[in-house]
Design a protein around this motif. Sequence first.
Motif, short mmCIF file in Angstrom:
data_model
loop_
_atom_site.label_atom_id
_atom_site.label_comp_id
_atom_site.label_asym_id
_atom_site.label_seq_id
_atom_site.Cartn_x
_atom_site.Cartn_y
_atom_site.Cartn_z
N THR A 128 0.84 -1.20 0.00
CA THR A 128 0.00 0.00 0.00
C THR A 128 0.87 1.24 0.00
O THR A 128 1.87 1.31 0.71
CB THR A 128 -0.91 0.01 1.24
OG1 THR A 128 -1.74 -1.15 1.22
CG2 THR A 128 -1.79 1.26 1.25
N LEU B 34 -3.52 6.65 -4.60
CA LEU B 34 -3.46 5.50 -3.70
C LEU B 34 -3.20 4.25 -4.52
O LEU B 34 -3.84 4.02 -5.55
CB LEU B 34 -4.79 5.35 -2.95
CG LEU B 34 -5.00 4.04 -2.18
CD1 LEU B 34 -4.04 3.95 -1.00
CD2 LEU B 34 -6.46 3.95 -1.69
N SER B 35 -2.24 3.44 -4.07
CA SER B 35 -1.92 2.17 -4.71
C SER B 35 -2.01 1.04 -3.68
O SER B 35 -1.54 1.19 -2.55
CB SER B 35 -0.52 2.18 -5.31
OG SER B 35 -0.40 3.15 -6.33
N VAL B 36 -2.63 -0.08 -4.09
CA VAL B 36 -2.74 -1.25 -3.21
C VAL B 36 -2.50 -2.51 -4.03
O VAL B 36 -2.67 -2.51 -5.25
CB VAL B 36 -4.14 -1.33 -2.55
CG1 VAL B 36 -4.36 -0.16 -1.62
CG2 VAL B 36 -5.24 -1.39 -3.61
N SER B 37 -2.09 -3.57 -3.36
CA SER B 37 -1.93 -4.87 -4.03
C SER B 37 -2.17 -5.98 -3.03
O SER B 37 -2.02 -5.80 -1.81
CB SER B 37 -0.53 -5.00 -4.63
OG SER B 37 0.45 -5.08 -3.62
N GLN B 38 -2.53 -7.13 -3.55
CA GLN B 38 -2.80 -8.29 -2.72
C GLN B 38 -2.45 -9.56 -3.49
O GLN B 38 -2.80 -9.68 -4.66
CB GLN B 38 -4.28 -8.34 -2.31
CG GLN B 38 -4.65 -9.49 -1.38
CD GLN B 38 -3.99 -9.38 -0.02
OE1 GLN B 38 -4.01 -8.32 0.60
NE2 GLN B 38 -3.40 -10.46 0.47
N SER C 2 -3.59 -5.85 -8.26
CA SER C 2 -3.12 -4.52 -7.86
C SER C 2 -4.01 -3.45 -8.46
O SER C 2 -4.67 -3.66 -9.47
CB SER C 2 -1.66 -4.30 -8.29
OG SER C 2 -1.54 -4.36 -9.69
N THR D 208 -4.32 1.15 -8.74
CA THR D 208 -3.87 2.51 -8.46
C THR D 208 -4.95 3.47 -8.93
O THR D 208 -5.53 3.30 -10.01
CB THR D 208 -2.56 2.83 -9.19
OG1 THR D 208 -1.52 1.96 -8.73
CG2 THR D 208 -2.13 4.27 -8.95
N ARG E 66 4.07 4.87 3.01
CA ARG E 66 3.98 3.44 2.75
C ARG E 66 4.01 2.71 4.10
O ARG E 66 5.08 2.62 4.73
CB ARG E 66 5.14 2.97 1.88
CG ARG E 66 5.08 1.49 1.48
CD ARG E 66 6.37 1.06 0.80
NE ARG E 66 6.53 1.67 -0.50
CZ ARG E 66 6.09 1.14 -1.63
NH1 ARG E 66 5.46 -0.03 -1.61
NH2 ARG E 66 6.30 1.75 -2.78
#
Length: 591
Positions: free
Chosen positions: A155, A171-175, A183, A185, A589
């Motif tokens: 994140t 905002l960027s997220v990944s799983q 992911s 953004t 982050r």
Amino acid sequence: MLKPSWAAVMLASCCSAAQAENAIERISIYANRLPTAESQVLASVTVLERDDIVSRQATDLPTLLAQMPGINIARDGGRGQNSSLYLRGGNSGHTLVLIDGVRTGSATLGYKALAMVPLELIERIEVIRGPRAAWYGADALSGVIAISTRKAQGTEINANVGSFGQAGTDLSVSQQVGDLTVSATAGYSRADGFNVRKDLDADRDGYQQRFAKVAAEYQSTVGTWQAQFDINSGFNQFDTAWGTEDEADTLSRSYLLGWQHAVGEWQHQAQLSRVLDDDTSFGPDSRSPFVTERDEVNYQTSTSLTEQLTGLAGVNWYSEDVARSGVNYVIDSRINRAFFTGMSFKQQQLQLEGSVRRDVTDQYGGNTTWQLAAGYFFSEAWQVRASRGAAFKAPTFNDLYYPGSANPDLAPEQTVSDEVAIHYRASNGSIQLVWFENDVDNLIQFDMATFMPQNIEKAQISGAELVINVDVAEIQQQFAYSWIDTENTLTGQRLVRRPENTLNWRAERQWGKISAFVSADYQSNTYQGPFASQEYLGGFTVWGVGASYPVSNSLIVRANLANLFDKRYQTNASYTTAGVNFGLSLSYRPQ
């Protein structure tokens, strides 16, 4: 072409281990369509990774590109307004822009509008100077700008503010779940801007922008599968002496599905994509939409034929359509089919490369392009290389069919380019000196007398580049000087908006946790053409400073001042540029 991330990571690891501790080998992904150590590429290449992009603290993509060797930018104002890019003296349409390996840009204009490409979505930029049509087909006369969009890891939250009402956040997220990684953004930015033409409207010319990307990657026994969706929509204001339209809505949308797989000695890659480009200008009296779509299919395979010889071959198909427009085009679609192949040979100090491509379109026939290159290492430090290549550019839909100002008899532009370079590498840096020459036949120029584009007999472009990267006394310095001589052989005049001399310098130093930089960008005077408000614009130097500080392991603060001495200058006649301006950003982050 897919970005072969798995191969690049493996190659980068090997190369890094072989270098000195303070020298990290960069990897070129697109110069030869295969991941190759930058020192092994027989072309002039500059690579910026995400950390490089962030540390430069550029306000937008045109500002960042203007700091790179061989590139000049002519701006119609500030952030959000139109920018024209000239790589090694070529026209804006002579540089092919790839985003995640996909051909981009408006089919009516014939090039990618860079002003509204958000830096927040960019992971990597690779600039290849010199023709690459033998690998990528039409438009790669002067070079290729290959942009890789971000793949979020964990994140990350970013926010920024600056002069002229600039503000933005993303905002960027990944799983990761087993073999599947997802992911995303998303972000927003805006600015009030400034008055870009004081002789016209007295208002400020600003912009607004929203962007998002969602991507998924799945590892399976039959290869790696990738899918992604990007959308970038915005609004910008501008000033023009043509008509009453002074605002524009923009929309860029892309869909991509990719696959790559290694079977024994064979590497396979395939990619399907669809790109929509929508630019609608409007004003109190009219509205002019231009919507183009491009569907593209790419496949390539490569293998090591022997220990010294590597081969690659592939096919490329794309269709371009004017989906909607404010005028009626006589022809509003075309299809291009292509086959390409190439080989590279390396034995001891000697390197040889060759490639050829055949493009066939239902609109202007077939074109064959080729590239030959050779390199020789006199020692581990010294290398000399030479190359020759042919390229072409197809006339755009506007060139051929725009009502009232089109020429359906236009022929594709053709070029043959030569390049000779010597490169020295040491543990603390490198020096590269390059000479190049580019002869353009059937150059397409707009003729104000006939009010339509015409093929002129020839344009001649020659020049030299000196690029130095050195680390001395804990100061990292980057220096690039370009000399370009251009001539329209029909008139004997220089080509417009190409400065003869360009210099970019940047120095960065670390003091404990604080990192600071100073930069200087110079260009000499430019010929603007006989119909411009000023036939020549004077040269200028713009200075900048910036710093960054990690408040904690999770939070970094960055600040910069651009145009430090408030230089008043222009890169396009009549259009003002930003005076001294500041920027402040935060990156968070969670650990």
